[in-house]
Design a protein around this motif. Structure first.
Motif, PDB file in Angstrom:
ATOM      1  N   GLY A  20      -8.270   7.773  10.226  1.00 54.13           N
ATOM      2  CA  GLY A  20      -7.945   6.650  11.105  1.00 54.13           C
ATOM      3  C   GLY A  20      -8.834   5.447  10.859  1.00 54.13           C
ATOM      4  O   GLY A  20      -8.392   4.295  10.953  1.00 54.13           O
ATOM      5  N   VAL A  21     -10.100   5.711  10.517  1.00 52.45           N
ATOM      6  CA  VAL A  21     -11.031   4.626  10.206  1.00 52.45           C
ATOM      7  C   VAL A  21     -10.544   3.859   8.979  1.00 52.45           C
ATOM      8  O   VAL A  21     -10.591   2.627   8.928  1.00 52.45           O
ATOM      9  CB  VAL A  21     -12.452   5.182   9.979  1.00 52.45           C
ATOM     10  N   VAL A  22     -10.038   4.602   7.990  1.00 49.40           N
ATOM     11  CA  VAL A  22      -9.524   3.965   6.776  1.00 49.40           C
ATOM     12  C   VAL A  22      -8.258   3.155   7.073  1.00 49.40           C
ATOM     13  O   VAL A  22      -8.046   2.089   6.501  1.00 49.40           O
ATOM     14  CB  VAL A  22      -9.275   5.015   5.673  1.00 49.40           C
ATOM     15  N   VAL A  23      -7.427   3.653   7.976  1.00 49.07           N
ATOM     16  CA  VAL A  23      -6.234   2.885   8.385  1.00 49.07           C
ATOM     17  C   VAL A  23      -6.645   1.513   8.914  1.00 49.07           C
ATOM     18  O   VAL A  23      -6.051   0.485   8.559  1.00 49.07           O
ATOM     19  CB  VAL A  23      -5.427   3.658   9.449  1.00 49.07           C
ATOM     20  N   ASP A  24      -7.669   1.485   9.766  1.00 48.77           N
ATOM     21  CA  ASP A  24      -8.148   0.191  10.281  1.00 48.77           C
ATOM     22  C   ASP A  24      -8.760  -0.658   9.172  1.00 48.77           C
ATOM     23  O   ASP A  24      -8.553  -1.878   9.124  1.00 48.77           O
ATOM     24  CB  ASP A  24      -9.177   0.416  11.389  1.00 48.77           C
ATOM     25  N   ALA A  25      -9.518  -0.028   8.274  1.00 47.83           N
ATOM     26  CA  ALA A  25     -10.128  -0.773   7.170  1.00 47.83           C
ATOM     27  C   ALA A  25      -9.054  -1.404   6.277  1.00 47.83           C
ATOM     28  O   ALA A  25      -9.204  -2.543   5.817  1.00 47.83           O
ATOM     29  CB  ALA A  25     -11.025   0.145   6.344  1.00 47.83           C
ATOM     30  N   ILE A  26      -7.973  -0.677   6.044  1.00 51.62           N
ATOM     31  CA  ILE A  26      -6.857  -1.202   5.243  1.00 51.62           C
ATOM     32  C   ILE A  26      -6.288  -2.460   5.887  1.00 51.62           C
ATOM     33  O   ILE A  26      -6.060  -3.491   5.230  1.00 51.62           O
ATOM     34  CB  ILE A  26      -5.753  -0.134   5.091  1.00 51.62           C
ATOM     35  N   ARG A  27      -6.081  -2.397   7.190  1.00 53.43           N
ATOM     36  CA  ARG A  27      -5.455  -3.535   7.882  1.00 53.43           C
ATOM     37  C   ARG A  27      -6.393  -4.737   7.945  1.00 53.43           C
ATOM     38  O   ARG A  27      -5.946  -5.883   7.814  1.00 53.43           O
ATOM     39  CB  ARG A  27      -4.991  -3.096   9.272  1.00 53.43           C
ATOM     40  N   VAL A  28      -7.692  -4.484   8.110  1.00 51.12           N
ATOM     41  CA  VAL A  28      -8.649  -5.596   8.099  1.00 51.12           C
ATOM     42  C   VAL A  28      -8.710  -6.234   6.711  1.00 51.12           C
ATOM     43  O   VAL A  28      -8.762  -7.465   6.575  1.00 51.12           O
ATOM     44  CB  VAL A  28     -10.045  -5.115   8.541  1.00 51.12           C
ATOM     45  N   ALA A  29      -8.697  -5.401   5.660  1.00 44.20           N
ATOM     46  CA  ALA A  29      -8.709  -5.939   4.296  1.00 44.20           C
ATOM     47  C   ALA A  29      -7.477  -6.799   4.037  1.00 44.20           C
ATOM     48  O   ALA A  29      -7.561  -7.841   3.370  1.00 44.20           O
ATOM     49  CB  ALA A  29      -8.791  -4.798   3.288  1.00 44.20           C
ATOM     50  N   LYS A  30      -6.325  -6.382   4.568  1.00 41.55           N
ATOM     51  CA  LYS A  30      -5.100  -7.177   4.379  1.00 41.55           C
ATOM     52  C   LYS A  30      -5.176  -8.496   5.140  1.00 41.55           C
ATOM     53  O   LYS A  30      -4.713  -9.541   4.649  1.00 41.55           O
ATOM     54  CB  LYS A  30      -3.882  -6.377   4.847  1.00 41.55           C
ATOM     55  N   ILE A  31      -5.781  -8.481   6.329  1.00 47.14           N
ATOM     56  CA  ILE A  31      -5.977  -9.731   7.060  1.00 47.14           C
ATOM     57  C   ILE A  31      -6.825 -10.689   6.228  1.00 47.14           C
ATOM     58  O   ILE A  31      -6.532 -11.885   6.128  1.00 47.14           O
ATOM     59  CB  ILE A  31      -6.662  -9.455   8.420  1.00 47.14           C
ATOM     60  N   ALA A  32      -7.891 -10.164   5.610  1.00 48.86           N
ATOM     61  CA  ALA A  32      -8.749 -11.000   4.769  1.00 48.86           C
ATOM     62  C   ALA A  32      -7.975 -11.546   3.572  1.00 48.86           C
ATOM     63  O   ALA A  32      -8.136 -12.712   3.193  1.00 48.86           O
ATOM     64  CB  ALA A  32      -9.957 -10.194   4.302  1.00 48.86           C
ATOM     65  N   LEU A  33      -7.119 -10.710   2.975  1.00 53.95           N
ATOM     66  CA  LEU A  33      -6.284 -11.182   1.863  1.00 53.95           C
ATOM     67  C   LEU A  33      -5.360 -12.303   2.314  1.00 53.95           C
ATOM     68  O   LEU A  33      -5.199 -13.317   1.619  1.00 53.95           O
ATOM     69  CB  LEU A  33      -5.453 -10.021   1.304  1.00 53.95           C
ATOM     70  N   ASP A  34      -4.743 -12.118   3.473  1.00 52.26           N
ATOM     71  CA  ASP A  34      -3.831 -13.133   4.005  1.00 52.26           C
ATOM     72  C   ASP A  34      -4.551 -14.460   4.218  1.00 52.26           C
ATOM     73  O   ASP A  34      -3.971 -15.533   4.023  1.00 52.26           O
ATOM     74  CB  ASP A  34      -3.220 -12.662   5.324  1.00 52.26           C
ATOM     75  N   ARG A  35      -5.806 -14.375   4.628  1.00 51.12           N
ATOM     76  CA  ARG A  35      -6.580 -15.584   4.917  1.00 51.12           C
ATOM     77  C   ARG A  35      -7.359 -16.088   3.705  1.00 51.12           C
ATOM     78  O   ARG A  35      -8.130 -17.041   3.814  1.00 51.12           O
ATOM     79  CB  ARG A  35      -7.551 -15.309   6.072  1.00 51.12           C
ATOM     80  N   SER A  79      -1.664  -2.182  17.039  1.00 52.75           N
ATOM     81  CA  SER A  79      -1.359  -3.364  16.234  1.00 52.75           C
ATOM     82  C   SER A  79      -2.665  -4.103  15.977  1.00 52.75           C
ATOM     83  O   SER A  79      -3.319  -4.547  16.914  1.00 52.75           O
ATOM     84  CB  SER A  79      -0.374  -4.280  16.958  1.00 52.75           C
ATOM     85  N   LEU A  80      -3.038  -4.214  14.727  1.00 56.50           N
ATOM     86  CA  LEU A  80      -4.300  -4.855  14.354  1.00 56.50           C
ATOM     87  C   LEU A  80      -3.988  -6.058  13.471  1.00 56.50           C
ATOM     88  O   LEU A  80      -3.487  -5.904  12.360  1.00 56.50           O
ATOM     89  CB  LEU A  80      -5.199  -3.850  13.622  1.00 56.50           C
ATOM     90  N   GLY A  81      -4.218  -7.246  14.024  1.00 54.29           N
ATOM     91  CA  GLY A  81      -3.878  -8.456  13.283  1.00 54.29           C
ATOM     92  C   GLY A  81      -2.393  -8.587  13.007  1.00 54.29           C
ATOM     93  O   GLY A  81      -1.985  -9.249  12.047  1.00 54.29           O
ATOM     94  N   GLY A  82      -1.572  -7.941  13.849  1.00 51.50           N
ATOM     95  CA  GLY A  82      -0.126  -7.974  13.660  1.00 51.50           C
ATOM     96  C   GLY A  82       0.399  -6.838  12.802  1.00 51.50           C
ATOM     97  O   GLY A  82       1.616  -6.706  12.647  1.00 51.50           O
ATOM     98  N   TYR A  83      -0.475  -6.016  12.248  1.00 52.91           N
ATOM     99  CA  TYR A  83      -0.049  -4.914  11.376  1.00 52.91           C
ATOM    100  C   TYR A  83      -0.082  -3.584  12.114  1.00 52.91           C
ATOM    101  O   TYR A  83      -1.071  -3.234  12.771  1.00 52.91           O
ATOM    102  CB  TYR A  83      -0.952  -4.830  10.151  1.00 52.91           C
ATOM    103  N   LEU A  84       1.013  -2.819  12.001  1.00 52.55           N
ATOM    104  CA  LEU A  84       1.105  -1.464  12.533  1.00 52.55           C
ATOM    105  C   LEU A  84       0.795  -0.459  11.437  1.00 52.55           C
ATOM    106  O   LEU A  84       0.834  -0.796  10.237  1.00 52.55           O
ATOM    107  CB  LEU A  84       2.506  -1.200  13.089  1.00 52.55           C
ATOM    108  N   ILE A  85       0.542   0.778  11.815  1.00 45.22           N
ATOM    109  CA  ILE A  85       0.284   1.812  10.810  1.00 45.22           C
ATOM    110  C   ILE A  85       1.516   2.005   9.914  1.00 45.22           C
ATOM    111  O   ILE A  85       1.394   2.329   8.735  1.00 45.22           O
ATOM    112  CB  ILE A  85      -0.130   3.135  11.490  1.00 45.22           C
ATOM    113  N   SER A  86       2.705   1.755  10.456  1.00 47.74           N
ATOM    114  CA  SER A  86       3.940   1.908   9.679  1.00 47.74           C
ATOM    115  C   SER A  86       4.095   0.826   8.618  1.00 47.74           C
ATOM    116  O   SER A  86       4.964   0.930   7.741  1.00 47.74           O
ATOM    117  CB  SER A  86       5.158   1.887  10.614  1.00 47.74           C
ATOM    118  N   ASP A  87       3.273  -0.209   8.664  1.00 50.24           N
ATOM    119  CA  ASP A  87       3.333  -1.266   7.651  1.00 50.24           C
ATOM    120  C   ASP A  87       2.630  -0.870   6.358  1.00 50.24           C
ATOM    121  O   ASP A  87       2.769  -1.543   5.335  1.00 50.24           O
ATOM    122  CB  ASP A  87       2.699  -2.558   8.181  1.00 50.24           C
TER     123      ASP A  87
END
Length: 354
Positions: A303-318, A42-50
């Motif tokens: 897997g690196v891209v999965v993390d990059a996706i979730r970090v980018a979404k955190i930035a969008l949220d903020r 879970s990265l920033g509240g986001y799972l891979i299934s999200d």
């Protein structure tokens, strides 16, 4: 929390491994179970299934018009299949060709010139994509810039997985900052790839106080990426990206070379790296490390891209726009700001936890 809606341009081997991984790990929850390649389940509240694909673009007629779940296994893709993928109801659409097909690759890709490309920005808006992931071939300078523009017009974050300098270009970085859209780039750094192994060994030698004289990294493979890079004119930014990633870890002048060095069809998506570091010990006594690394290239980056996706979404949220510096330094070979990998990881964890 809402999910993460992604669009992909370039439905090749890397896209195949990413999409397969979404299915393979769809039941992973926020637990201590180890998922190779992910910073956290879970990265920033986001799972891979999200993460959910909502749009895809390619130029090969064997993929255009088919469902994404079928296109990822279509020729010329050759990476290993490690998961069945259900139908997504996401049709691969024809994108702009521009310089995406090198002259020596025209017989390798099958492009229907009668088929008109879609309005990518419009598709991104209609699909409500949060992030556009760029998997175009190395050397696609015009095409990458065109797709970056489509992301800006559609209001999408952008993850640039190839060595065309967007996040690390001040003008482009400013465009994303003004649009209040995050960008992570440039040129994906695989989980345990030639670059991260080379950087780690180099950092260790420097930290221990030995003196590096010279080092080189030679790479061969058999996938579309390596075939594309047999044209030296496509390699300029790739060599810069890989070489600077290594030389940035050496605080003095040393001869550094890193780059692709040929395509062997039988290797398919297997990548073989030969790496050598010549250095001096106490008393200027010479020593060297000579290493061979063999990896399946595309799953190594997924897997690196999965993390990059979730970090980018955190930035969008903020509502954070422009390059995400620690993410780019940790995930990419040619970020806007190079950091040591330990420092980049610490700063990225701080960014996530804030």
């Amino acid at each position: 929390m809402s999910g993460i809606r992604i669009a992909i341009t370039g439905v090749g081997n890397c896209a195949s491994s990413l999409i397969q991984g979404l299915e393979y790990y769809k039941n992973i929850k926020n637990s201590d179970e180890l998922v190779p390649g992910l910073m956290h389940n879970s990265l920033g509240g986001y799972l891979i299934s999200d993460i959910r694909p909502v749009a895809a673009f390619d130029i090969d007629m064997r993929k255009v018009g088919t469902d994404l779940s079928e296109a990822i296994f279509s020729e010329p893709n050759c990476t290993k299949k490690f998961s069945d993928v259900p139908e997504y109801d996401v049709k691969v659409m024809k994108g702009q060709v521009l310089d995406g097909v090198a002259p020596h690759m025209k017989d390798y890709f099958r492009v229907d010139n009668k088929q008109k490309p879609v309005d990518v920005a419009s598709v991104l808006r209609k699909s409500k994509a949060d992030i556009l992931i760029n998997y175009l071939p190395v050397g696609s300078e015009e095409a990458v810039k065109w797709y970056a523009t489509q992301a800006l017009e559609a209001g999408c974050g952008f993850i640039n997985c190839i060595p065309v300098f967007i996040a690390s270009n001040k003008q482009w970085a400013e465009k994303f900052k003004k649009a209040n859209l995050p960008i992570i780039g440039d040129d994906i750094k695989s989980l345990v790839g030639s670059t991260i192994v080379h950087r780690t060994l180099t950092q260790t030698i420097v930290d221990r106080g030995a003196k590096i004289d010279s080092t080189y990294q030679l790479n061969i493979g058999g996938n579309t990426d390596f075939r594309n890079m047999t044209d030296q004119s496509r390699l300029k930014s790739k060599k810069i990206s890989k070489t600077e990633s290594i030389s940035s870890q050496i605080p003095y002048e040393a001869h550094v070379y890193a780059g692709p060095n040929g395509c062997i069809d039988g290797l398919d998506d297997n990548k073989v790296c030969h790496l050598k570091i010549d250095f001096k010990l106490f008393g200027d006594v010479p020593a060297y490390i000579d290493l061979k690394l063999s990896v399946e290239d595309s799953p190594n980056s997924a897997g690196v891209v999965v993390d990059a996706i979730r970090v980018a979404k955190i930035a969008l949220d903020r509502k954070i726009g422009g390059p995400i510096f620690p993410a780019s330094a940790y995930f990419m070979k040619h970020p806007p700001q190079q950091m040591r990998d330990i420092e980049a990881r610490e700063k990225l964890e701080e960014f996530i936890n804030k």
